[in-house]
Every structure is written in C-alpha cells, then in structure tokens.
Design a protein around this motif. Structure first.
Motif, PDB file in Angstrom:
ATOM      1  N   THR A  86      35.163  53.810  48.482  1.00  0.00           N
ATOM      2  CA  THR A  86      34.578  52.500  48.167  1.00  0.00           C
ATOM      3  C   THR A  86      34.121  52.438  46.723  1.00  0.00           C
ATOM      4  OG1 THR A  86      33.796  52.343  50.446  1.00  0.00           O
ATOM      5  CG2 THR A  86      32.804  50.846  48.848  1.00  0.00           C
ATOM      6  N   GLU A  87      33.406  53.452  46.301  1.00  0.00           N
ATOM      7  CA  GLU A  87      32.903  53.479  44.924  1.00  0.00           C
ATOM      8  C   GLU A  87      34.055  53.629  43.911  1.00  0.00           C
ATOM      9  OE1 GLU A  87      29.545  53.945  47.509  1.00  0.00           O
ATOM     10  OE2 GLU A  87      31.467  55.000  47.468  1.00  0.00           O
ATOM     11  N   GLU A  88      35.116  54.342  44.302  1.00  0.00           N
ATOM     12  CA  GLU A  88      36.282  54.446  43.424  1.00  0.00           C
ATOM     13  C   GLU A  88      36.935  53.072  43.235  1.00  0.00           C
ATOM     14  OE1 GLU A  88      39.028  57.488  44.562  1.00  0.00           O
ATOM     15  OE2 GLU A  88      37.451  58.920  45.087  1.00  0.00           O
ATOM     16  N   ASN A  89      37.053  52.337  44.331  1.00  0.00           N
ATOM     17  CA  ASN A  89      37.668  51.011  44.235  1.00  0.00           C
ATOM     18  C   ASN A  89      36.803  50.040  43.429  1.00  0.00           C
ATOM     19  OD1 ASN A  89      39.946  51.702  45.682  1.00  0.00           O
ATOM     20  ND2 ASN A  89      39.140  51.010  47.643  1.00  0.00           N
ATOM     21  N   ILE A  90      35.492  50.199  43.501  1.00  0.00           N
ATOM     22  CA  ILE A  90      34.604  49.344  42.694  1.00  0.00           C
ATOM     23  C   ILE A  90      34.886  49.544  41.208  1.00  0.00           C
ATOM     24  CG2 ILE A  90      32.208  49.085  41.937  1.00  0.00           C
ATOM     25  CD1 ILE A  90      31.406  49.375  44.901  1.00  0.00           C
ATOM     26  N   GLN A  91      35.146  50.797  40.803  1.00  0.00           N
ATOM     27  CA  GLN A  91      35.486  51.048  39.404  1.00  0.00           C
ATOM     28  C   GLN A  91      36.762  50.308  39.008  1.00  0.00           C
ATOM     29  OE1 GLN A  91      35.320  55.308  38.244  1.00  0.00           O
ATOM     30  NE2 GLN A  91      34.463  55.634  40.296  1.00  0.00           N
ATOM     31  N   SER A  92      37.774  50.432  39.855  1.00  0.00           N
ATOM     32  CA  SER A  92      39.042  49.773  39.565  1.00  0.00           C
ATOM     33  C   SER A  92      38.872  48.261  39.510  1.00  0.00           C
ATOM     34  CB  SER A  92      40.076  50.154  40.625  1.00  0.00           C
ATOM     35  OG  SER A  92      41.320  49.580  40.343  1.00  0.00           O
ATOM     36  N   ARG A  93      38.076  47.727  40.436  1.00  0.00           N
ATOM     37  CA  ARG A  93      37.886  46.270  40.465  1.00  0.00           C
ATOM     38  C   ARG A  93      37.023  45.785  39.301  1.00  0.00           C
ATOM     39  NH1 ARG A  93      37.713  47.006  46.811  1.00  0.00           N
ATOM     40  NH2 ARG A  93      39.920  46.532  47.202  1.00  0.00           N
ATOM     41  N   ALA A  94      36.112  46.623  38.837  1.00  0.00           N
ATOM     42  CA  ALA A  94      35.338  46.258  37.644  1.00  0.00           C
ATOM     43  C   ALA A  94      36.267  46.119  36.443  1.00  0.00           C
ATOM     44  CB  ALA A  94      34.262  47.302  37.375  1.00  0.00           C
ATOM     45  N   ARG A  95      37.256  47.000  36.377  1.00  0.00           N
ATOM     46  CA  ARG A  95      38.238  46.891  35.297  1.00  0.00           C
ATOM     47  C   ARG A  95      39.082  45.629  35.462  1.00  0.00           C
ATOM     48  NH1 ARG A  95      38.713  53.019  36.091  1.00  0.00           N
ATOM     49  NH2 ARG A  95      37.704  53.856  34.220  1.00  0.00           N
ATOM     50  N   GLY A  96      39.465  45.334  36.699  1.00  0.00           N
ATOM     51  CA  GLY A  96      40.241  44.121  36.935  1.00  0.00           C
ATOM     52  C   GLY A  96      39.481  42.862  36.554  1.00  0.00           C
TER      53      GLY A  96
END
Length: 551
Positions: free
Chosen positions: A368-378
């Motif tokens: 979940t926290e890994e995906n938050i990083q990716s989505r913050a970049r998006g």
C-alpha cells in the motif's frame, strides 16, 4: 492504347477524419508527381485509416463525397488518380478504390475481404464487395485489390482471369516487427501464380496505437525487385512502365534499404509518438525520469520524435531513491539535451502517512505504501501536465504491464506509452542499439543517449530498501519467453513447460497475466509492435475463471 505508363507512388501520411487536410495532401502529391499518367494513393487515404465509426456518420461520408467530386473534376487534364475512400452505393457503404480520370469518377472497386481480427473490425462499418474485374486506364487493364484482398488467393486470381495486365494493391497495413518479409513473400507468390507485375503501395504514419510503415515496392513479372521505398517516411516516386512482347515491365527506380530488426522497432516507436503528439496538438511531453532503463529509453524516443526542447523530464526522488539513480537521471537528461527538474515526493508521503494513520495504525507497512509513492508521482506529473500543457508519457513496458507489476493511477498514468508493446528484454536491446546508432529522421543527438550503468544495473522500482524486480518476478529472459508463449502464441501449459520452464513458474505467470486484465483496460494507448498487443488485439474478459483450470 498506350505502351508506356508513368505511375507515381504516393506513400503519404493521412490523418483520420481530416478530409480537407487529406485532400490537400493528395493535391500536393499529384502536383509533385508532375507528368505522371497515374498517381496511386493508399487505402482510404481521403478519410484516413482506420476511420472506424466515423463511417457511420452521414455528414462524414458527405464530406468525403464532396472531396472526391473536387478531385475528379481536377483530372480533366493531367494525371489520373487511384484514391481510397469510403463510398456509398445502392444503400451500402464500401471500402473503395476510385479511379478518377477525365474529370469524373471513371470506376469504383470495392474491398472483398474485410478483416475482422486483431485490430481490424471492418465488417462493423463496411459491406463486402463482389469479386472485381480490372479498371481500364487509357487502354490498360489494371487490377486494384485492396489490402486484405491480397492475403487470400481469390481476388488476384479473379483479376488475372478477367484480363488484368498489372496489379496495383493499395494498402493501409500496420507495422509489426516481422511483417515486411511476409508482405514481400505474399506479393511474390501472386507474381509467380499470375505472371503479372505487382505494385504494393502502403501508407505511412501513426494513428493511435497503429503505425503504418510504408515500405512500398514493385515486383516485375520476372520476380525482380524494381522499386523499394523507405519505411517510416513519406515519399512520392515515379515509376516508368513499358509494354513489351511478354507484358508490362518496370524500369528500375528508387531502391531504398528498408529498416528492419531493432531499427524498425525503434523507428516505429518514434513515428507513433511523433504523430500522436502532432496530430492531437500536444505541445510536447512530460516524463518521470527515474534513472532506470524504461524511462531513459522513453525519453530517448521522445527526443528523437519531437526534439529536446519539447521534452520535459522530472526526477521525483523518495527516501528510497539511490544516489546512482539521481546521477543517472541527470546524465540521461544531459546527454539528450532536455530539461530536468527535481521534485521530492517525501512531503507527499509524509502527508499521506499522517492522513491515513487513524485507519492504518497498528498495521504493518506493505505494498500500500509503495503504491502511494507511485501515485504521488503520478499526481505530480498530471499536475504539471494540467498547468503547462505537455502530455504525460507513461514509461511501463509490456513485461510489467502483462503481470500487473505496475500501479494504477501511478506509473501507469499518462496519455501514451511507447513501451506498451515492448518486452523488457527488447527494452535492453533497443537501449544498447540507440547508444550506438542514430536512426534516420531522428531529432535527438548522435552518440550515447543514456549512461551504460542504466543498462547494466539490475532493474528496480526503488519503492523500498534494496528492492529488485526479480524479487517479485522471474528473470526477464524467462518471463518474456513465457509471456510471448501466452500472449502472442496462445500456447498451453504443457507446451510452454516443454521449452524448459518450470511448471510452477508458468502457472504463476499465467495467473498474474490473467489477474492484471483490469489494470490493462485502464492503461494509455501505445505503439503496436508485436503481432498481438494489449487492447483491441487481445480481448480477454476481466471477470474470468478460466485460469482456475490450472489448479
């Protein structure tokens, strides 16, 4: 009756829906052809290909008919034209070739074999025509099959039996990495069987996910290659034909060396992106440059397509971003000559941690926290796109998208993807190739476009400490072979295992491929490279229990 014909081949780049613009392109090509007797144009060049449901709109067909009337009137003097257009007759709409000569529509021939597989669905919008006879141009009987018609024996056979002296096939045939040889062999088989010389004219240019690679050619009745136009470039070339005792012969004209292999794949990516940007009116592209190979190759393609001044790269480090990645992203941007900004996503990570803490408290950190990083970049990239106008270029490759090793609304966000149909092993090969070669028509620099370390280091998403792609996936050499078997070849489990793969690995990849279908449905369009790209080429249900049969 004439014993000499000058036939100009107009390998042009139409725009779907731009009838007036395509009319202008046809007029310009006719003028460039000069003293030709006949100028031939690609399939559906007036509407652009594929026109899809535009063909169902009466106003669109009326605009095409008006353009045809204008073109026909202009043939009262000068060369005749063979033009592809959607055409209404007797209450039906056909994919047609129109012979315009003497100020009128002299003849119309309709496509017989409507493709209804892969990216094609012509049966949705067109009626199939009857087996055709040749058209008559100033006493010369010319057979005009349309694209798919040459992939079956009946149409050319009918034309030969009806007295055709020369075959001119007009095409809108999309690029696939191994298709050029199949086209040539198909045409050669018709020459051998019919004894007739053959012109194969193909359009060029990008249209959404399709790239048309041109590569038009002419084969003599003696099976010799008389003309070869380049791939991925517009070209107007005149050919001279004379009638002898054994039929029509073509004087040797341009014989370009056609791009193939990695060069062809790379140039297809460049042309697809260039036309997607240009035809849709984007001012440029925005790329999240991570220091990894996928974003580096995407940036190189973008610079080669539209120039460094229209490519804006952004490095978005997190606490897990290595010093090497920061250095490699900076060096990539320097080598390419494009702008690079740095925006840390750590404040966004902290804000999300604080925002979600009441609900997440007591639970371990996970994906979940890994995906938050990716989505913050998006979110960051989309904000920059909204504010300044350039299109976000997604950088995920086919291997990752196949197995769901990508984040919805994160690294999958964007308007287009040049790597969508490119497996990771091919990404490595293309990167090495581009570091050594600068293809024709490129706007990027000579020499290296990325540091060797970008190619050599183990791939990593850098979303947690010491993360490597192969922590979650099989080695890319094995993964890509398995995916090719599943996606392009539709092989079963036992056939793939027979190639040397472990049954458990094959079953795992199959399950990952199946479960990621819902993600791929939401992915941006991208250049079609293989025989089966994700999207219209491969249509699998999202809700699908068939994978359970592996158990």
């Amino acid at each position: 009756m004439t014993d000499r014909l000058v036939i100009s081949l107009a390998q042009i780049n139409p725009v779907v829906g731009d009838v007036r613009g395509n009319l202008a392109r046809i007029r310009a090509a006719r003028a460039e052809a000069g003293a030709a007797d006949l100028v031939v144009f690609p399939e559906l060049c007036l509407s652009g290909y594929p026109p899809e449901d535009l063909v169902l709109k009466p106003f669109f067909l009326e605009s095409v008919e008006q353009a045809v009337a204008e073109l026909a009137a202009e043939t009262a003097d000068g060369p005749a034209l063979l033009v592809g257009a959607p055409w209404r007759q007797d209450g039906r709409t056909y994919n047609a070739i129109l012979l315009l000569d003497g100020g009128k529509v002299e003849a119309a021939r309709f496509k017989v074999e409507l493709p209804n597989y892969g990216v094609f669905d012509e049966k949705r919008v067109f009626s199939a025509g009857p087996l055709p006879g040749p058209v008559n141009l100033r006493g010369v009987r010319i057979g005009v099959p349309i694209c798919e018609d040459i992939w079956i024996p009946d149409v050319v056979e009918c034309l030969e039996e009806s007295g055709a002296e020369l075959i001119v096939a007009l095409n809108a045939s999309p690029f696939e990495h191994d298709k050029a040889e199949r086209r040539m062999n198909t045409v050669l088989s018709h020459v051998v069987e019919s004894g007739l010389p053959f012109i194969y004219l193909n359009q060029v240019g990008g249209q959404d996910e399709l790239v048309f690679d041109g590569g038009s050619f002419a084969i003599g009745a003696d099976r010799s290659l008389r003309v070869q136009l380049p791939r991925f470039e517009e070209r107007i070339v005149s050919t001279v034909w004379t009638r002898g005792d054994t039929g029509w012969a073509c004087e040797e004209a341009e014989r370009a060396e056609p791009a193939d292999g990695l060069e062809a794949i790379y140039r297809a990516m460049v042309l697809g992106l260039r036309d997607y940007i240009g035809k849709n009116g984007f001012p440029g592209v925005l790329i999240g440059l991570s220091g990894g190979i996928d974003s580096a190759l995407s940036a190189a393609v973008a610079v080669d397509a539209v120039g460094a001044d229209k490519v804006h790269c952004v490095m978005m480090p997190s606490p897990y971003t290595s010093k090497e990645s920061l250095e490699d992203a900076a060096e990539c941007a320097r080598l390419l000559g494009c702008r690079l900004d740095e925006i840390s996503i750590e404040p966004a990570m902290q804000a999300f941690d604080a925002m979600l803490k009441p609900l997440f408290d007591g639970r371990p950190t996970d994906i979940t926290e890994e995906n938050i990083q990716s989505r913050a970049r998006g979110v960051t990239l989309m904000a920059l796109s909204n504010k300044f106008g350039p299109m976000v270029l997604s950088t995920g490759n086919k291997s990752e998208v196949s197995v769901g090793y990508a984040t919805l609304y994160g690294d999958m966000c964007g308007g287009y993807s040049v790597l969508k149909d490119v497996y990771k092993t091919t990404v490595f090969a293309l990167s090495r190739w581009r570091n050594q070669m600068r293809p024709a028509g490129s706007m990027g620099p000579e020499g290296r476009v990325m540091p060797e370390r970008v190619i050599a280091k183990p791939p990593s998403a850098e979303l947690r400490p010491d993360q490597k792609d192969e922590d979650s996936l099989p080695p890319y050499e094995a993964l890509d072979d398995i995916l090719n078997c599943l996606v392009e070849q539709d092989l079963g489990l036992s056939d793939i295992v027979a190639r040397g793969h472990e049954p458990e690995t094959v079953a795992k990849v199959w399950r990952l491929l199946d479960r990621a279908e819902y993600k791929r449905r939401q992915a941006p369009p991208g250049v079609k490279i293989t025989s089966r790209s994700f999207g219209r080429d491969r249509r699998y249900p999202i809700t699908n229990a068939a994978v359970g049969m592996l158990s």
